[in-house]
Write a protein that holds these residues in place. Structure first.
Motif, PDB file in Angstrom:
ATOM      1  N   LEU A  48      24.857  59.166 -13.791  1.00 26.61           N
ATOM      2  CA  LEU A  48      24.898  58.020 -12.876  1.00 26.61           C
ATOM      3  C   LEU A  48      26.347  57.598 -12.616  1.00 26.61           C
ATOM      4  O   LEU A  48      27.211  57.693 -13.499  1.00 26.61           O
ATOM      5  N   ASN A  49      26.594  57.137 -11.386  1.00 21.86           N
ATOM      6  CA  ASN A  49      27.901  56.594 -11.023  1.00 21.86           C
ATOM      7  C   ASN A  49      27.762  55.063 -10.999  1.00 21.86           C
ATOM      8  O   ASN A  49      27.289  54.514 -10.005  1.00 21.86           O
ATOM      9  N   VAL A  50      28.154  54.420 -12.071  1.00 19.47           N
ATOM     10  CA  VAL A  50      27.980  52.966 -12.117  1.00 19.47           C
ATOM     11  C   VAL A  50      29.000  52.301 -11.191  1.00 19.47           C
ATOM     12  O   VAL A  50      30.212  52.539 -11.307  1.00 19.47           O
ATOM     13  N   LYS A  51      28.491  51.498 -10.262  1.00 21.67           N
ATOM     14  CA  LYS A  51      29.345  50.838  -9.277  1.00 21.67           C
ATOM     15  C   LYS A  51      29.512  49.348  -9.556  1.00 21.67           C
ATOM     16  O   LYS A  51      30.479  48.736  -9.091  1.00 21.67           O
ATOM     17  N   TYR A  52      28.545  48.779 -10.238  1.00 20.26           N
ATOM     18  CA  TYR A  52      28.588  47.332 -10.484  1.00 20.26           C
ATOM     19  C   TYR A  52      28.042  47.001 -11.867  1.00 20.26           C
ATOM     20  O   TYR A  52      27.076  47.626 -12.330  1.00 20.26           O
ATOM     21  N   ILE A  53      28.643  46.013 -12.491  1.00 20.96           N
ATOM     22  CA  ILE A  53      28.119  45.400 -13.709  1.00 20.96           C
ATOM     23  C   ILE A  53      27.754  43.969 -13.301  1.00 20.96           C
ATOM     24  O   ILE A  53      28.636  43.184 -12.943  1.00 20.96           O
ATOM     25  N   LEU A  54      26.456  43.674 -13.328  1.00 20.54           N
ATOM     26  CA  LEU A  54      25.979  42.432 -12.710  1.00 20.54           C
ATOM     27  C   LEU A  54      25.369  41.482 -13.742  1.00 20.54           C
ATOM     28  O   LEU A  54      24.691  41.917 -14.683  1.00 20.54           O
ATOM     29  N   GLU A  55      25.604  40.210 -13.515  1.00 28.88           N
ATOM     30  CA  GLU A  55      25.004  39.154 -14.334  1.00 28.88           C
ATOM     31  C   GLU A  55      24.129  38.286 -13.429  1.00 28.88           C
ATOM     32  O   GLU A  55      24.529  37.982 -12.298  1.00 28.88           O
ATOM     33  N   THR A  56      22.970  37.875 -13.936  1.00 27.24           N
ATOM     34  CA  THR A  56      22.163  36.927 -13.158  1.00 27.24           C
ATOM     35  C   THR A  56      22.639  35.486 -13.380  1.00 27.24           C
ATOM     36  O   THR A  56      22.477  34.649 -12.502  1.00 27.24           O
ATOM     37  N   HIS A  57      23.188  35.212 -14.557  1.00 24.97           N
ATOM     38  CA  HIS A  57      23.694  33.866 -14.836  1.00 24.97           C
ATOM     39  C   HIS A  57      24.428  33.865 -16.166  1.00 24.97           C
ATOM     40  O   HIS A  57      24.454  34.883 -16.867  1.00 24.97           O
ATOM     41  N   ALA A  58      25.039  32.735 -16.479  1.00 22.89           N
ATOM     42  CA  ALA A  58      25.685  32.576 -17.779  1.00 22.89           C
ATOM     43  C   ALA A  58      24.588  32.325 -18.810  1.00 22.89           C
ATOM     44  O   ALA A  58      24.075  31.217 -18.933  1.00 22.89           O
ATOM     45  N   HIS A  59      24.225  33.357 -19.536  1.00 22.01           N
ATOM     46  CA  HIS A  59      23.123  33.265 -20.490  1.00 22.01           C
ATOM     47  C   HIS A  59      23.502  32.366 -21.659  1.00 22.01           C
ATOM     48  O   HIS A  59      24.650  32.352 -22.098  1.00 22.01           O
ATOM     49  N   ALA A  60      22.491  31.689 -22.197  1.00 24.25           N
ATOM     50  CA  ALA A  60      22.723  30.800 -23.338  1.00 24.25           C
ATOM     51  C   ALA A  60      22.074  31.341 -24.604  1.00 24.25           C
ATOM     52  O   ALA A  60      22.030  30.657 -25.619  1.00 24.25           O
ATOM     53  N   ASP A  61      21.588  32.570 -24.538  1.00 20.67           N
ATOM     54  CA  ASP A  61      20.846  33.095 -25.696  1.00 20.67           C
ATOM     55  C   ASP A  61      21.229  34.510 -26.094  1.00 20.67           C
ATOM     56  O   ASP A  61      20.614  35.084 -26.975  1.00 20.67           O
ATOM     57  N   HIS A  62      22.198  35.081 -25.430  1.00 19.88           N
ATOM     58  CA  HIS A  62      22.731  36.365 -25.880  1.00 19.88           C
ATOM     59  C   HIS A  62      24.122  36.573 -25.302  1.00 19.88           C
ATOM     60  O   HIS A  62      24.511  35.915 -24.333  1.00 19.88           O
ATOM     61  N   LEU A  63      24.857  37.485 -25.922  1.00 18.03           N
ATOM     62  CA  LEU A  63      26.235  37.755 -25.507  1.00 18.03           C
ATOM     63  C   LEU A  63      26.221  38.911 -24.507  1.00 18.03           C
ATOM     64  O   LEU A  63      25.671  39.977 -24.794  1.00 18.03           O
ATOM     65  N   THR A  64      26.840  38.688 -23.363  1.00 23.81           N
ATOM     66  CA  THR A  64      26.880  39.769 -22.377  1.00 23.81           C
ATOM     67  C   THR A  64      27.785  40.910 -22.847  1.00 23.81           C
ATOM     68  O   THR A  64      28.824  40.675 -23.479  1.00 23.81           O
ATOM     69  N   VAL A  71      32.769  43.395 -12.409  1.00 23.87           N
ATOM     70  CA  VAL A  71      31.728  42.537 -12.977  1.00 23.87           C
ATOM     71  C   VAL A  71      31.449  41.414 -11.977  1.00 23.87           C
ATOM     72  O   VAL A  71      32.370  40.718 -11.550  1.00 23.87           O
ATOM     73  N   GLY A  72      30.185  41.245 -11.612  1.00 25.71           N
ATOM     74  CA  GLY A  72      29.816  40.226 -10.635  1.00 25.71           C
ATOM     75  C   GLY A  72      28.851  39.201 -11.180  1.00 25.71           C
ATOM     76  O   GLY A  72      28.015  39.508 -12.047  1.00 25.71           O
ATOM     77  N   ILE A  73      28.963  37.970 -10.650  1.00 23.85           N
ATOM     78  CA  ILE A  73      28.083  36.863 -11.051  1.00 23.85           C
ATOM     79  C   ILE A  73      28.043  35.874  -9.878  1.00 23.85           C
ATOM     80  O   ILE A  73      28.824  36.002  -8.924  1.00 23.85           O
ATOM     81  N   GLY A  74      27.171  34.888  -9.938  1.00 21.96           N
ATOM     82  CA  GLY A  74      27.075  33.893  -8.873  1.00 21.96           C
ATOM     83  C   GLY A  74      28.323  33.029  -8.783  1.00 21.96           C
ATOM     84  O   GLY A  74      28.951  32.697  -9.799  1.00 21.96           O
ATOM     85  N   ALA A  75      28.667  32.628  -7.559  1.00 17.43           N
ATOM     86  CA  ALA A  75      29.910  31.889  -7.326  1.00 17.43           C
ATOM     87  C   ALA A  75      29.951  30.560  -8.075  1.00 17.43           C
ATOM     88  O   ALA A  75      31.032  30.062  -8.406  1.00 17.43           O
ATOM     89  N   ARG A  76      28.763  30.008  -8.339  1.00 20.41           N
ATOM     90  CA  ARG A  76      28.776  28.701  -9.008  1.00 20.41           C
ATOM     91  C   ARG A  76      28.970  28.800 -10.520  1.00 20.41           C
ATOM     92  O   ARG A  76      28.815  27.823 -11.244  1.00 20.41           O
ATOM     93  N   PRO A 128      23.027  26.366 -12.720  1.00 20.37           N
ATOM     94  CA  PRO A 128      23.458  26.222 -11.317  1.00 20.37           C
ATOM     95  C   PRO A 128      23.972  27.516 -10.700  1.00 20.37           C
ATOM     96  O   PRO A 128      23.950  27.670  -9.482  1.00 20.37           O
ATOM     97  N   ASP A 129      24.451  28.433 -11.539  1.00 23.09           N
ATOM     98  CA  ASP A 129      25.029  29.673 -11.006  1.00 23.09           C
ATOM     99  C   ASP A 129      23.996  30.771 -10.809  1.00 23.09           C
ATOM    100  O   ASP A 129      24.321  31.852 -10.329  1.00 23.09           O
ATOM    101  N   HIS A 130      22.749  30.500 -11.140  1.00 25.30           N
ATOM    102  CA  HIS A 130      21.760  31.582 -11.248  1.00 25.30           C
ATOM    103  C   HIS A 130      21.525  32.296  -9.919  1.00 25.30           C
ATOM    104  O   HIS A 130      21.300  31.666  -8.891  1.00 25.30           O
ATOM    105  N   ILE A 131      21.576  33.628  -9.980  1.00 29.23           N
ATOM    106  CA  ILE A 131      21.256  34.445  -8.806  1.00 29.23           C
ATOM    107  C   ILE A 131      20.278  35.537  -9.213  1.00 29.23           C
ATOM    108  O   ILE A 131      20.099  35.819 -10.406  1.00 29.23           O
TER     109      ILE A 131
END
Ligand SMILES: [Fe+2]
Length: 280
Positions: free
Chosen positions: A53-69, A83-88, A140-143
């Protein structure tokens, strides 16, 4: 697509180009000893390698409060992959910086994330289009990431028999969470929703449900449940929930995009704010 329910991590790939994205990757963390390891992340690296696989993006849905990214670990192992995440995320960072003493360091959040996504923004994954849906409420940042008929929803909705995520973290908003869940349930009925967590009572863990299943039977917000009813229910449930076990290490790592905070001597270290009625 690789889906691991207990680890809440996803690899999505375009079968044509083999371009891929990693979503919500996790480091192994043992809070009693403070030991952090990459056993799980290394299995993902092996999978990436085995499937070329050619990984193009490392994505987060939000700042998690229960595990370390594991985002920064993958960024280190896969140089040049953003690494991408929501603008908020900036709202979350600004909320928690003073809690952990990060506000004394100027520009501490500069460049922490490479990509800050806005609602409806699109990125390409080979022949696939990945569309960002801003779904605030849990945080608030959740995507979510919409790719074909698959939506990687993080904690914006749970399996139908589990319902919804808590909305009582700073910046959380049960009304916004209700609207976000409605937005997901207004997608086509056959669309698949891949959750960030599952908390089954009497069944095996699952990753996915359809929009039709959610509309018919979401425990907290199926069709017919009003916003007022949902907000009332969430308030009652959130009032009795304790703090997540890994709350403070998670937030301190995740608002830094997966880097570890450091003490005054430069050693990786977490702060643990305490609350107490006594003054000693
Ligand atoms: Fe969460």
């Amino acid at each position: 697509m690789l889906c691991s329910p207990s680890l809440q991590q996803y690899i999505v790939s375009d079968p044509v180009s083999r371009d891929a994205a990693l979503i919500d990757t996790v480091l192994d963390f043992e809070p009693t000893s403070g030991a952090i390891s990459t056993h799980t992340a290394d299995k993902i690296l092996s999978f990436i390698d085995a499937h070329s696989l050619n990984v193009k993006y490392i994505l987060e849905t939000h700042a998690h409060a229960d595990h370390l990214t594991a985002a920064q670990y993958f960024r280190h192992k896969l140089p040049g992959v953003p690494v991408g995440i929501g603008a908020r995320i900036s709202q979350v960072q600004n909320t928690f910086a003073p809690v952990y003493g990060l506000d004394s360091k100027p520009d501490v959040f500069n460049g922490v994330f490479d990509l800050l996504f806005k609602d409806d923004e699109e990125i390409k994954l080979g022949s696939l289009i990945c569309r960002v849906l801003h779904l605030p409420g849990h945080t608030p940042d959740h995507i979510a990431y919409l790719i074909g008929d698959a939506v990687f929803v993080g904690d914006s909705i749970f399996q139908p028999d589990v319902g919804s995520a808590r909305a009582d973290f700073p910046g959380g908003d049960p009304k916004a969470l209700y609207s976000s869940m409605q937005r997901l349930m207004n997608l086509p009925a056959t669309f698949r929703l891949f959750v960030g967590h599952d908390y089954p009572v009497d069944r095996a863990e699952l990753c996915v449900s359809t929009v039709a299943q959610q509309r018919a039977s979401n425990k907290h917000a199926k069709v017919g449940v009003s916003q007022e009813e949902f907000v009332q229910l969430r308030a009652e449930r959130d009032a009795i929930l304790g703090a997540p076990r890994l709350l403070h290490p998670s937030l301190q790592t995740n608002i830094l995009g997966g880097r570890f905070p450091r003490d005054e001597n430069g050693k990786p270290s977490f702060k643990l704010p305490i609350s107490t009625p006594i003054s000693l």
